[in-house]
Design a protein around this motif. Structure first.
Motif, PDB file in Angstrom:
ATOM      1  N   TYR A 101       9.523  -0.915   4.812  1.00  0.00           N
ATOM      2  CA  TYR A 101       9.006  -1.492   3.582  1.00  0.00           C
ATOM      3  C   TYR A 101       8.806  -3.001   3.720  1.00  0.00           C
ATOM      4  O   TYR A 101       9.506  -3.669   4.491  1.00  0.00           O
ATOM      5  CB  TYR A 101       9.976  -1.244   2.420  1.00  0.00           C
ATOM      6  CG  TYR A 101      10.207   0.216   2.113  1.00  0.00           C
ATOM      7  CD1 TYR A 101       9.467   0.875   1.135  1.00  0.00           C
ATOM      8  CD2 TYR A 101      11.178   0.937   2.812  1.00  0.00           C
ATOM      9  CE1 TYR A 101       9.693   2.209   0.857  1.00  0.00           C
ATOM     10  CE2 TYR A 101      11.399   2.278   2.537  1.00  0.00           C
ATOM     11  CZ  TYR A 101      10.651   2.912   1.558  1.00  0.00           C
ATOM     12  OH  TYR A 101      10.861   4.239   1.276  1.00  0.00           O
ATOM     13  N   LEU A 138       0.544   1.283  -0.680  1.00  0.00           N
ATOM     14  CA  LEU A 138       0.574  -0.058  -1.280  1.00  0.00           C
ATOM     15  C   LEU A 138       0.904   0.080  -2.754  1.00  0.00           C
ATOM     16  O   LEU A 138       0.357   0.938  -3.454  1.00  0.00           O
ATOM     17  CB  LEU A 138      -0.783  -0.740  -1.099  1.00  0.00           C
ATOM     18  CG  LEU A 138      -1.298  -0.835   0.339  1.00  0.00           C
ATOM     19  CD1 LEU A 138      -2.713  -1.439   0.363  1.00  0.00           C
ATOM     20  CD2 LEU A 138      -0.354  -1.645   1.219  1.00  0.00           C
ATOM     21  N   GLU A 164       5.522   2.093   4.885  1.00  0.00           N
ATOM     22  CA  GLU A 164       4.927   2.715   6.057  1.00  0.00           C
ATOM     23  C   GLU A 164       5.755   3.927   6.468  1.00  0.00           C
ATOM     24  O   GLU A 164       6.979   3.855   6.524  1.00  0.00           O
ATOM     25  CB  GLU A 164       4.872   1.728   7.223  1.00  0.00           C
ATOM     26  CG  GLU A 164       3.970   0.537   6.958  1.00  0.00           C
ATOM     27  CD  GLU A 164       3.973  -0.464   8.106  1.00  0.00           C
ATOM     28  OE1 GLU A 164       3.032  -1.260   8.188  1.00  0.00           O
ATOM     29  OE2 GLU A 164       4.929  -0.440   8.926  1.00  0.00           O
ATOM     30  N   SER A 193      -2.678   4.850  -1.180  1.00  0.00           N
ATOM     31  CA  SER A 193      -2.184   5.339   0.104  1.00  0.00           C
ATOM     32  C   SER A 193      -3.344   5.779   0.988  1.00  0.00           C
ATOM     33  O   SER A 193      -4.411   6.160   0.505  1.00  0.00           O
ATOM     34  CB  SER A 193      -1.206   6.500  -0.097  1.00  0.00           C
ATOM     35  OG  SER A 193      -1.862   7.621  -0.655  1.00  0.00           O
ATOM     36  N   GLU A 248       1.196  -1.822  -6.539  1.00  0.00           N
ATOM     37  CA  GLU A 248       0.745  -2.932  -7.361  1.00  0.00           C
ATOM     38  C   GLU A 248       1.438  -2.867  -8.718  1.00  0.00           C
ATOM     39  O   GLU A 248       1.570  -1.783  -9.292  1.00  0.00           O
ATOM     40  CB  GLU A 248      -0.776  -2.919  -7.538  1.00  0.00           C
ATOM     41  CG  GLU A 248      -1.543  -3.049  -6.223  1.00  0.00           C
ATOM     42  CD  GLU A 248      -3.048  -2.939  -6.411  1.00  0.00           C
ATOM     43  OE1 GLU A 248      -3.500  -2.776  -7.581  1.00  0.00           O
ATOM     44  OE2 GLU A 248      -3.795  -3.014  -5.417  1.00  0.00           O
ATOM     45  N   VAL A 282       6.111  -3.586  -1.918  1.00  0.00           N
ATOM     46  CA  VAL A 282       4.666  -3.758  -2.046  1.00  0.00           C
ATOM     47  C   VAL A 282       3.925  -2.989  -0.962  1.00  0.00           C
ATOM     48  O   VAL A 282       2.739  -2.737  -1.070  1.00  0.00           O
ATOM     49  CB  VAL A 282       4.260  -5.244  -1.998  1.00  0.00           C
ATOM     50  CG1 VAL A 282       4.753  -5.973  -3.233  1.00  0.00           C
ATOM     51  CG2 VAL A 282       4.766  -5.920  -0.731  1.00  0.00           C
ATOM     52  N   ARG A 283       4.643  -2.601   0.095  1.00  0.00           N
ATOM     53  CA  ARG A 283       4.039  -1.828   1.181  1.00  0.00           C
ATOM     54  C   ARG A 283       5.105  -0.903   1.783  1.00  0.00           C
ATOM     55  O   ARG A 283       6.237  -1.312   2.010  1.00  0.00           O
ATOM     56  CB  ARG A 283       3.493  -2.755   2.268  1.00  0.00           C
ATOM     57  CG  ARG A 283       2.820  -2.028   3.445  1.00  0.00           C
ATOM     58  CD  ARG A 283       2.371  -3.034   4.507  1.00  0.00           C
ATOM     59  NE  ARG A 283       1.848  -2.396   5.697  1.00  0.00           N
ATOM     60  CZ  ARG A 283       0.550  -2.150   5.915  1.00  0.00           C
ATOM     61  NH1 ARG A 283      -0.347  -2.510   5.007  1.00  0.00           N
ATOM     62  NH2 ARG A 283       0.147  -1.576   7.043  1.00  0.00           N
ATOM     63  N   GLU A 296      -0.949   2.665  -7.241  1.00  0.00           N
ATOM     64  CA  GLU A 296      -0.413   3.034  -5.946  1.00  0.00           C
ATOM     65  C   GLU A 296      -1.575   3.517  -5.087  1.00  0.00           C
ATOM     66  O   GLU A 296      -2.335   4.397  -5.498  1.00  0.00           O
ATOM     67  CB  GLU A 296       0.628   4.135  -6.129  1.00  0.00           C
ATOM     68  CG  GLU A 296       1.303   4.612  -4.869  1.00  0.00           C
ATOM     69  CD  GLU A 296       2.214   5.796  -5.164  1.00  0.00           C
ATOM     70  OE1 GLU A 296       3.184   5.626  -5.912  1.00  0.00           O
ATOM     71  OE2 GLU A 296       1.916   6.899  -4.661  1.00  0.00           O
ATOM     72  N   LYS A 350      -8.966   6.169   0.530  1.00  0.00           N
ATOM     73  CA  LYS A 350      -7.766   5.743  -0.176  1.00  0.00           C
ATOM     74  C   LYS A 350      -7.441   6.745  -1.283  1.00  0.00           C
ATOM     75  O   LYS A 350      -8.306   7.103  -2.090  1.00  0.00           O
ATOM     76  CB  LYS A 350      -7.958   4.355  -0.787  1.00  0.00           C
ATOM     77  CG  LYS A 350      -8.433   3.272   0.212  1.00  0.00           C
ATOM     78  CD  LYS A 350      -7.431   3.027   1.308  1.00  0.00           C
ATOM     79  CE  LYS A 350      -7.716   1.770   2.118  1.00  0.00           C
ATOM     80  NZ  LYS A 350      -8.965   1.806   2.877  1.00  0.00           N
TER      81      LYS A 350
END
Length: 302
Positions: free
Chosen positions: A273, A299, A285, A55, A301, A282-283, A53, A64
């Motif tokens: 999302y 994000l 906001e 952010s 993964e 996967v994203r 993860e 990040k």
């Protein structure tokens, strides 16, 4: 505190002459709060276990914040590495700041404890212990630390579940003050999400009562698919921002779906999302009130 449910498993037999008649086989009792119960019966193995993860915020998009998840062959989470990546430099590298290690009793699905070690203090290990009831619901977590005087101090949080879809989280502290600790009451929605969180923050000047309400979409929360869904705990500081409500740091794993907003008073934060075809995010906001640019992006993964 113990919580028990007496299942209604009754079978009535009626005899008439040479023939025995019985009612249909009874159905298993359904846990009214399944999102708080992690057991082998309810745990669904997922092909999309959260691996990483990432952010960042609009104030510093190059820094990040990273969380990396490791699993064993039974798909139990065994380790979470927390750190940062500075993407502004030519060769970005992962800078480890904290390691969480989860321990299990033999083949148990839920962790019995986890250890937290911050990289700057490699010899200082903080260990949290969990207790569960026979439904797999967490009923307490505890930790021993040192207070400001350097003496051992204990913090235990007790979880009580009632019959009205509410959960009460009550801390009991020994060796240091209750100042800035909160007593939380969670109200649940039928879909398995938290509708409302009432948090009473203990203050020497007078307790502060804060109420949050939440809305959700119908897609999959990746935290809820983990075996540690009811044992996730992250400090707000680990995310690098100060806008996180307790739901995002203490109770994130027990919501079935993804939060689309939280509100306290007249202040509302919203989330949008991007999903995979099978509805895993996967994203993500996060938008502060009135903003058209996301304050934070996360994000995922798998």
């Amino acid at each position: 505190m113990k919580y028990s449910i007496i299942p209604a498993l009754l079978m009535v037999f009626s005899l008439s002459c040479n023939k025995e008649i019985s009612d249909p086989e009874p159905q298993p009792t359904v846990d009214p709060m399944p999102q708080f119960a992690v057991s082998a019966k309810t745990f669904e193995s997922s092909s999309r276990l959260l691996k990483r993860e990432i952010s960042f915020t609009k104030n510093n998009p190059f820094l990040k914040n990273v969380r990396m998840f490791t699993y064993d062959n039974a798909k139990r989470c065994t380790e979470i590495k927390i750190g940062t990546i500075d993407s502004s430099i030519a060769n970005p590298v992962f800078n480890l700041t904290q390691t969480l290690t989860l321990a299990y009793d033999v083949s148990a699905l839920v962790p019995s404890s986890f250890s937290s070690v911050k990289t700057v203090f490699p010899n200082l290990v903080t260990k949290f212990y969990y207790k569960y009831n026979n439904q797999g619901r967490k009923i307490s977590d505890s930790v021993r630390v040192k207070n400001q005087a350097g003496d051992p101090a204990d913090r235990v949080i007790h979880y009580v579940y009632d019959d009205n879809d509410r959960v009460y989280a009550t801390p009991v502290l020994t060796g240091f003050s209750m100042e800035n600790n909160s007593l939380d009451t969670l109200s649940l929605l039928t879909r398995g999400n938290i509708e409302k969180l009432v948090s009473r923050m203990i203050r020497a000047t007078g307790d502060q009562l804060v109420t949050y309400t939440f809305t959700y979409d119908q897609s999959v929360s990746p935290y809820n698919k983990l075996n540690i869904a009811n044992s996730l705990y992250f400090e707000s500081a680990a995310l690098g921002i100060g806008y996180n409500v307790p739901l995002e740091t203490h109770y994130m794993g027990v919501t079935t779906n993804n939060m689309t907003s939280w509100t306290t008073g007249s202040y509302t934060v919203t989330f949008k999302y991007l999903y995979t075809p099978d509805q895993y995010p996967v994203r993500k906001e996060m938008f502060l009130p009135g903003d058209v640019t996301p304050y934070q992006v996360v994000l995922f993964e798998y």
